[in-house]
Structure formats: structure tokens, C-alpha cells
Write an enzyme that holds these catalytic residues in place. Structure first.
Site, PDB file in Angstrom:
ATOM      1  N   SER A  97       0.701  -1.138   0.119  1.00 17.71           N
ATOM      2  CA  SER A  97       0.046   0.079  -0.023  1.00 17.71           C
ATOM      3  C   SER A  97       0.946   1.262  -0.209  1.00 17.71           C
ATOM      4  CB  SER A  97      -1.114   0.057   1.111  1.00 17.71           C
ATOM      5  OG  SER A  97      -0.335  -0.079   2.344  1.00 17.71           O
ATOM      6  N   HIS A 131      -4.242  13.681   1.364  1.00 13.54           N
ATOM      7  CA  HIS A 131      -3.928  13.301  -0.043  1.00 13.54           C
ATOM      8  C   HIS A 131      -4.407  14.421  -0.913  1.00 13.54           C
ATOM      9  CE1 HIS A 131      -2.878   9.245   1.579  1.00 13.54           C
ATOM     10  NE2 HIS A 131      -1.694   9.397   0.558  1.00 13.54           N
ATOM     11  N   LYS A 135      -6.637  11.895  -5.864  1.00 13.70           N
ATOM     12  CA  LYS A 135      -6.790  10.665  -5.428  1.00 13.70           C
ATOM     13  C   LYS A 135      -8.057   9.962  -5.249  1.00 13.70           C
ATOM     14  CE  LYS A 135      -5.065   7.652  -1.751  1.00 13.70           C
ATOM     15  NZ  LYS A 135      -4.475   6.790  -2.362  1.00 13.70           N
ATOM     16  N   GLY A 141      -4.854   3.522   0.856  1.00 13.71           N
ATOM     17  CA  GLY A 141      -4.336   2.116   1.224  1.00 13.71           C
ATOM     18  C   GLY A 141      -3.493   1.890   2.457  1.00 13.71           C
TER      19      GLY A 141
HETATM   20  P1  NAD Z   1      -2.547   8.846 -11.964  1.00 11.10           P
HETATM   21  O1  NAD Z   1      -4.085   9.188 -12.014  1.00 11.10           O
HETATM   22  O2  NAD Z   1      -1.711  10.173 -12.036  1.00 11.10           O
HETATM   23  O3  NAD Z   1      -2.357   7.676 -12.796  1.00 11.10           O
HETATM   24  C1  NAD Z   1      -2.965   6.572 -13.114  1.00 11.10           C
HETATM   25  C2  NAD Z   1      -2.622   5.964 -14.348  1.00 11.10           C
HETATM   26  O4  NAD Z   1      -3.406   4.607 -14.753  1.00 11.10           O
HETATM   27  C3  NAD Z   1      -3.413   7.126 -15.611  1.00 11.10           C
HETATM   28  O5  NAD Z   1      -2.483   7.773 -16.534  1.00 11.10           O
HETATM   29  C4  NAD Z   1      -4.535   6.096 -16.295  1.00 11.10           C
HETATM   30  O6  NAD Z   1      -4.515   6.812 -17.749  1.00 11.10           O
HETATM   31  C5  NAD Z   1      -3.610   4.982 -16.434  1.00 11.10           C
HETATM   32  N1  NAD Z   1      -4.584   3.756 -16.600  1.00 11.10           N
HETATM   33  C6  NAD Z   1      -5.907   3.900 -16.331  1.00 11.10           C
HETATM   34  N2  NAD Z   1      -6.477   2.464 -16.848  1.00 11.10           N
HETATM   35  C7  NAD Z   1      -5.458   1.870 -17.138  1.00 11.10           C
HETATM   36  C8  NAD Z   1      -5.139   0.521 -17.525  1.00 11.10           C
HETATM   37  N3  NAD Z   1      -6.281  -0.335 -17.882  1.00 11.10           N
HETATM   38  N4  NAD Z   1      -4.099   0.057 -17.533  1.00 11.10           N
HETATM   39  C9  NAD Z   1      -2.823   0.901 -17.568  1.00 11.10           C
HETATM   40  N5  NAD Z   1      -2.990   2.075 -17.190  1.00 11.10           N
HETATM   41  C10 NAD Z   1      -4.296   2.508 -16.998  1.00 11.10           C
HETATM   42  O7  NAD Z   1      -2.390   8.098 -10.511  1.00 11.10           O
HETATM   43  P2  NAD Z   1      -0.970   8.005  -9.481  1.00 11.10           P
HETATM   44  O8  NAD Z   1      -0.984   9.209  -8.708  1.00 11.10           O
HETATM   45  O9  NAD Z   1       0.102   7.662 -10.642  1.00 11.10           O
HETATM   46  O10 NAD Z   1      -1.162   6.704  -8.815  1.00 11.10           O
HETATM   47  C11 NAD Z   1      -1.593   5.400  -9.271  1.00 11.10           C
HETATM   48  C12 NAD Z   1      -1.993   4.633  -8.237  1.00 11.10           C
HETATM   49  O11 NAD Z   1      -1.023   4.254  -7.387  1.00 11.10           O
HETATM   50  C13 NAD Z   1      -3.184   4.765  -7.372  1.00 11.10           C
HETATM   51  O12 NAD Z   1      -3.956   3.891  -6.994  1.00 11.10           O
HETATM   52  C14 NAD Z   1      -2.559   5.520  -5.955  1.00 11.10           C
HETATM   53  O13 NAD Z   1      -3.434   5.269  -4.952  1.00 11.10           O
HETATM   54  C15 NAD Z   1      -1.279   4.406  -5.824  1.00 11.10           C
HETATM   55  N6  NAD Z   1      -0.072   5.003  -5.154  1.00 11.10           N
HETATM   56  C16 NAD Z   1       0.545   3.789  -4.533  1.00 11.10           C
HETATM   57  C17 NAD Z   1       1.655   4.406  -3.579  1.00 11.10           C
HETATM   58  C18 NAD Z   1       2.338   3.315  -3.003  1.00 11.10           C
HETATM   59  O14 NAD Z   1       3.337   3.659  -2.604  1.00 11.10           O
HETATM   60  N7  NAD Z   1       2.051   2.186  -3.137  1.00 11.10           N
HETATM   61  C19 NAD Z   1       2.201   5.729  -3.906  1.00 11.10           C
HETATM   62  C20 NAD Z   1       1.463   6.597  -4.672  1.00 11.10           C
HETATM   63  C21 NAD Z   1       0.484   6.072  -5.103  1.00 11.10           C
END
Ligand code: NAD
Length: 250
Positions: A97, A131, A135, A141
Site C-alpha cells: 500500500s 492526500h 486521489k 491504502g
Molecule cells: P494517476 O491518476 O496519475 O495515474 C494513473 C494512470 O493509470 C493514468 O495515467 C491512467 O490513464 C492509467 N490507466 C487507467 N486505466 C489503465 C489501464 N487499464 N491500464 C494501464 N493504465 C491505466 O495516479 P498516480 O498518482 O500515478 O497513482 C496510481 C495508483 O498508485 C493509485 O492507486 C495510487 O493510490 C497509488 N499509489 C500508491 C503508492 C504506493 O506506494 N503504493 C504511492 C502513490 C500512489
């Protein structure tokens, strides 16, 4: 490593920067417009997309025998399904997460504090997470991991509940859900606080990310760990950041 990025948004771009700095190559970027693209010619996939599509991307990678690191949050009610997919394909999957090293240390402090608080019925807990406004999931998470770790260690808490507008947990009972307040403000990369309060005093622990670099570095380090060495090959099974950091959950 030849890396496929599933999700090329804010995190995908941050991961690309770190991967290049660490001498890796990004050979495939799959964003919304190319959804479902197979990960051919890659050593590992890193998945940071959206809650509703993350499991489909995991399935695609596992079906092609490609180890996958998953950062997307908001899909954890399907963890059992993912576990079964990993078993079925004898695959390699690592999810967290939160990939930042600091947060993983924070998880450990939370577990230790919760274990102490199990004996201190005068204290009640609440979580706060803030956040950026883009988000998609709430609570975060990371907040859910923190709440679950409290639930597992403190008998008077079970589950979690979003706080209502007045800041009160909706249920009052002997065993209560861990109350979580989620705020979405500006471009905040991520801030989590756990507060234990009694009538006399209060203990608060806070982790605050300054940017996305910590998450991105952790995700690339996790991919390197999952791939193992040329001699050992990829590590098989379902893993979390605890395995990478060799942290024994306490
Ligand atoms: P974001 O909205 O900037 O990017 C998400 C991307 O996914 C978008 O560019 C979108 O077009 C793309 N997408 C949509 N459908 C898709 C598909 N079927 N296949 C591939 N790509 C697709 O979001 P973000 O800030 O980059 O965050 C992404 C995820 O990571 C979120 O769930 C966020 O909560 C999570 N996150 C996790 C951590 C961690 O450490 N685990 C840290 C930051 C963010």
C-alpha cells in the site's frame, strides 16, 4: 532490468525517472489508451494505475509469466483472488500500500504502539490521512494497512470506519472500528497520523511524504528484489514490502 510500466500517470513517470537513474530500461508503457497490452520482452512489470483495472493488469502479467510489482491501492477486497492467480500461474507478485522506506518503518512503530495500547483501555485511537485532490480511493491504502495493524493488536478495535462530518465515528460499541478521517487537499503527496488520546494526554505519530520519489524508489528496489539474481531467478509467490526490508511484523 527491462521494465513494463502499467499506468503512466504521476507515479509511472516518477518510477521511470528512478528506474533510468538506477541503470534500468523502460521498454513498455501501458496507459489507459493501450489497456490490455501484453508484457512481451520485459523482465518485470510495475503496476501503478487505477483500482478498477489493477487486477486485470496483474492477471495479464501473471498469465505471461512476468513478475509484477503492484502499487495501485483500492483493490484489496480482491486479495484472495490475486493470491489464487499467483498460485495458478506459479507467479511472482509483490504488492504494498506504500513503497516508501519511511512509511514501512512507520508501520512497524504503529504495530509496536498498538501492542502497548492493547493494555491501556483509557486510550482511544483515530487516524488522519491527507492526500491530493486527484486521489481516487478513500481511505488511502496506507491508512487501511495502519488500521488493520491496530485491529490485529488491540482487542477493543475491529475493522475501520470513515468519520462523519462532525468528526465522530458512527458506531459506539464495546468493540469499535478504527475511525479514519480522509481529507483531500491541493497536491499533498501523503500524510498519515495516528493519535491515541486519553482524558489526560495524547500521543501522536505522523509520517509525511515530501514528494513521490520515496514511493518510486521503493517500487524499483522492490522490482530488483523480486527478480532476484541471474543465478536464483525471480522469487516465486506473493510478497509485500516487509519481505524486501526483511522486517519481521511485530
Ligand atoms: P494517476 O491518476 O496519475 O495515474 C494513473 C494512470 O493509470 C493514468 O495515467 C491512467 O490513464 C492509467 N490507466 C487507467 N486505466 C489503465 C489501464 N487499464 N491500464 C494501464 N493504465 C491505466 O495516479 P498516480 O498518482 O500515478 O497513482 C496510481 C495508483 O498508485 C493509485 O492507486 C495510487 O493510490 C497509488 N499509489 C500508491 C503508492 C504506493 O506506494 N503504493 C504511492 C502513490 C500512489
Amino acid at each position: 532490468m527491462r521494465i513494463a510500466l502499467y499506468g503512466y500517470g504521476k507515479m509511472g513517470k516518477a518510477i521511470e525517472q528512478i528506474a533510468l537513474q538506477r541503470g534500468h530500461t523502460v521498454v513498455l508503457k501501458v496507459d489507459r489508451d493501450a489497456a490490455g497490452t501484453s508484457p512481451t520482452g520485459v523482465d518485470v512489470a510495475i503496476e501503478f494505475s487505477e483500482p478498477g483495472v489493477a487486477v486485470d493488469n496483474m492477471r495479464t502479467c501473471l498469465a505471461h509469466g512476468v513478475p509484477v510489482v503492484v502499487g495501485t491501492t483500492g483493490w484489496y477486497d480482491r486479495l484472495t483472488e490475486v493470491q489464487a492467480l499467483v498460485r495458478e500461474h506459479q507467479g511472482s507478485l509483490l504488492w504494498a500500500s506504500n513503497f516508501s522506506i519511511g512509511v514501512n518503518l512507520f508501520f512497524r512503530i504503529n504495530r509496536q504502539l498498538a501492542a502497548l495500547m492493547d493494555q491501556q483501555a483509557a486510550y482511544g485511537v483515530h487516524l488522519d490521512e491527507i492526500h491530493h485532490i486527484h486521489k481516487k480511493d478513500a481511505p488511502s491504502g496506507t491508512a487501511l494497512t495502519l488500521a488493520k495493524d491496530i485491529d490485529l493488536r488491540v482487542k477493543r478495535y475491529a475493522g475501520w470506519a470513515l468519520q462523519d462530518a462532525e468528526g465522530q465515528a458512527p458506531i459506539a460499541a464495546e468493540v469499535k472500528p478504527v475511525p479514519i478521517r480522509s481529507e483531500r487537499i491541493g497536491e499533498v503527496p501523503g500524510k498519515h497520523s495516528i493519535t491515541w488520546s486519553s482524558a489526560d494526554d495524547r500521543i501522536t505519530i505522523t509520517h509525511e511524504a515530501f514528494g513521490r520519489t520515496g514511493f518510486a524508489t521503493g517500487a524499483v528496489v522492490a522490482a530488483e528484489w523480486l527478480l532476484g539474481t541471474a543465478a536464483t531467478g525471480p522469487r516465486k509467490g506473493l510478497f509485500t514490502m516487509d519481505d524486501v526490508l526483511d522486517v519481521n511484523p511485530s
